[in-house]
Scaffold this motif. Structure first.
Motif, PDB file in Angstrom:
ATOM      1  N   SER A 193      -7.176   4.547   4.777  1.00 45.54           N
ATOM      2  CA  SER A 193      -6.847   4.790   3.366  1.00 45.54           C
ATOM      3  C   SER A 193      -5.916   3.725   2.806  1.00 45.54           C
ATOM      4  O   SER A 193      -6.022   3.348   1.637  1.00 45.54           O
ATOM      5  N   ARG A 196      -8.070   0.819   1.730  1.00 46.91           N
ATOM      6  CA  ARG A 196      -8.944   1.154   0.597  1.00 46.91           C
ATOM      7  C   ARG A 196      -8.130   1.227  -0.690  1.00 46.91           C
ATOM      8  O   ARG A 196      -8.570   0.763  -1.742  1.00 46.91           O
ATOM      9  N   SER A 215     -14.048   2.347  -7.625  1.00 43.22           N
ATOM     10  CA  SER A 215     -13.787   2.317  -6.189  1.00 43.22           C
ATOM     11  C   SER A 215     -13.219   3.642  -5.715  1.00 43.22           C
ATOM     12  O   SER A 215     -13.661   4.201  -4.697  1.00 43.22           O
ATOM     13  N   TYR A 216     -12.232   4.156  -6.456  1.00 43.98           N
ATOM     14  CA  TYR A 216     -11.645   5.443  -6.097  1.00 43.98           C
ATOM     15  C   TYR A 216     -12.652   6.580  -6.284  1.00 43.98           C
ATOM     16  O   TYR A 216     -12.739   7.500  -5.459  1.00 43.98           O
ATOM     17  N   TRP A 219     -15.146   6.667  -3.497  1.00 44.32           N
ATOM     18  CA  TRP A 219     -14.457   7.140  -2.292  1.00 44.32           C
ATOM     19  C   TRP A 219     -14.315   8.653  -2.307  1.00 44.32           C
ATOM     20  O   TRP A 219     -14.666   9.348  -1.351  1.00 44.32           O
ATOM     21  N   GLY A 229      -6.416   9.038  -1.079  1.00 44.03           N
ATOM     22  CA  GLY A 229      -7.281   8.560  -2.148  1.00 44.03           C
ATOM     23  C   GLY A 229      -6.928   9.189  -3.487  1.00 44.03           C
ATOM     24  O   GLY A 229      -6.899   8.522  -4.527  1.00 44.03           O
TER      25      GLY A 229
END
Length: 347
Positions: A193, A196, A215-216, A219, A229
């Motif tokens: 995480s 990311r 992107s989030y 995810w 996240g």
């Protein structure tokens, strides 16, 4: 074995011999070297040096592999290693990496941030060279086990990501985080995480807001309850002025749920956001859950099954510092996370 490709090939030969236990003398000497105090990596390096000599001699003389000669060479090397065990350490790339890392930490402690980051950039180059020699993808903790836990690899990889962010090295941070995600097996490791979030946050800082949000969202579509996240996405939404959306996101996974060591930092976030959007009664509820969790920490005792079942045992007892809170200190909010990864992330 200074040539990295050659070294990788030789170590693969050693690994194959150990795995197949063929010839048996390799494994016997490998285990005896460890009994004498050598690490797994050091033992493989020493056996690899004998393998290299045997290959060279066979090619030079045009002979086939002689197991008895190889065994004798291994036994002589073993005896020499035991005789000089007080000064047995074999210098490897890990030592070079470790020196850069430690010198870098010293620089950061002295607030010499540019110098420290320059040292860590060099450490990263060495680290990538080491990883190129891995025969298969492993987790960070497997890599640490291979090195007998001599090096704090997991902590440094996260600290390096943080320092790249602090230095506003957004493009370098993205490249680094992508490479880290590529290098390791993250199946059972939530530290993924960190990297990311680093990618998405850097995209946002570079002005690629839509890509960062996407992107989030991608995810969380796959891991809708990933606490890190959710927290990272909330921070970006707040930065972008979308406080209401941030609150709705964190409320969805915390409202009516027990507060524990894994999600308490989300309760902190939810409480703060509730106050900002005018949901004061809901903010009080979040504070009540945080209070209950803090009380459970103080009441928790080893062997108390009832408390253990209801609450995840805290990874660290919260520490409240009278003076400055440093990035690697436990966060005072009680999340069990480092300050830099929790309430201090947006400072």
């Amino acid at each position: 074995m200074s040539n990295l490709r050659l070294k990788k090939t030789i170590l693969e030969v050693v690994d194959n011999q150990l795995e197949a236990n063929n010839p048996p003398c390799t494994k016997e000497v490998y285990e005896k070297l460890q009994e004498a105090g050598y690490s797994k990596a050091e033992a493989k390096d020493k056996i690899g040096s004998i393998v290299l000599i045997e290959i060279y001699d066979n090619l030079k003389e045009g002979k086939n592999f002689d197991e008895k000669k190889y065994q004798k060479s291994l036994e002589e090397m073993l005896q020499q290693s035991i005789d000089f065990e007080d000064n047995h350490h074999v210098e490897t790339e890990w030592d070079t990496w470790d020196q850069y890392v430690m010198d870098g930490y010293d620089c950061f402690d002295e607030d010499k941030r540019e110098e420290g980051l320059d040292l860590w950039n060099k450490a990263w180059d060495v680290f990538q060279s080491i990883m190129e020699q891995q025969s298969e993808k492993v987790s960070i903790y497997q890599l640490m086990e291979e090195q007998d836990y001599m090096y704090a690899i997991d902590g440094w990889t996260q600290d390096y990501e943080m320092e790249l962010g602090n230095a506003k090295k957004s493009e370098e941070r993205i490249t680094y985080c992508k490479k880290m995600l590529e290098l390791f097996d993250w199946a059972d490791d939530d530290n993924e995480s960190c990297f990311r979030c680093g990618i998405a946050d850097s995209l946002f800082d570079l002005g690629n807001k839509e890509e960062a949000f996407a992107s989030y969202e991608s995810w969380l579509e796959n891991e809708p309850r990933n606490c890190n996240g959710i927290s990272g996405y909330c921070l970006l939404l707040q930065k972008n002025g979308n406080t209401q959306k941030a609150y709705e996101l964190v409320r969805k996974v915390t409202w009516g749920v027990s507060c524990n060591a894994d999600n308490s930092f989300l309760f902190m976030r939810a409480k703060q956001l509730a106050e900002q959007v005018g949901k004061h009664e809901e903010g009080k509820w979040f504070q009540e859950q945080l209070d209950k969790f803090e009380e459970s920490i103080h009441n928790w005792e080893m062997g108390d099954d009832d408390i253990f079942d209801e609450f995840t045992a805290p990874k660290q007892i919260p520490v409240v510092k009278a003076e400055k809170i440093y990035p690697n200190d436990p966060c005072p909010c009680g999340s069990g996370k480092k300050y830099k990864k929790c309430c201090g992330k947006n400072k």
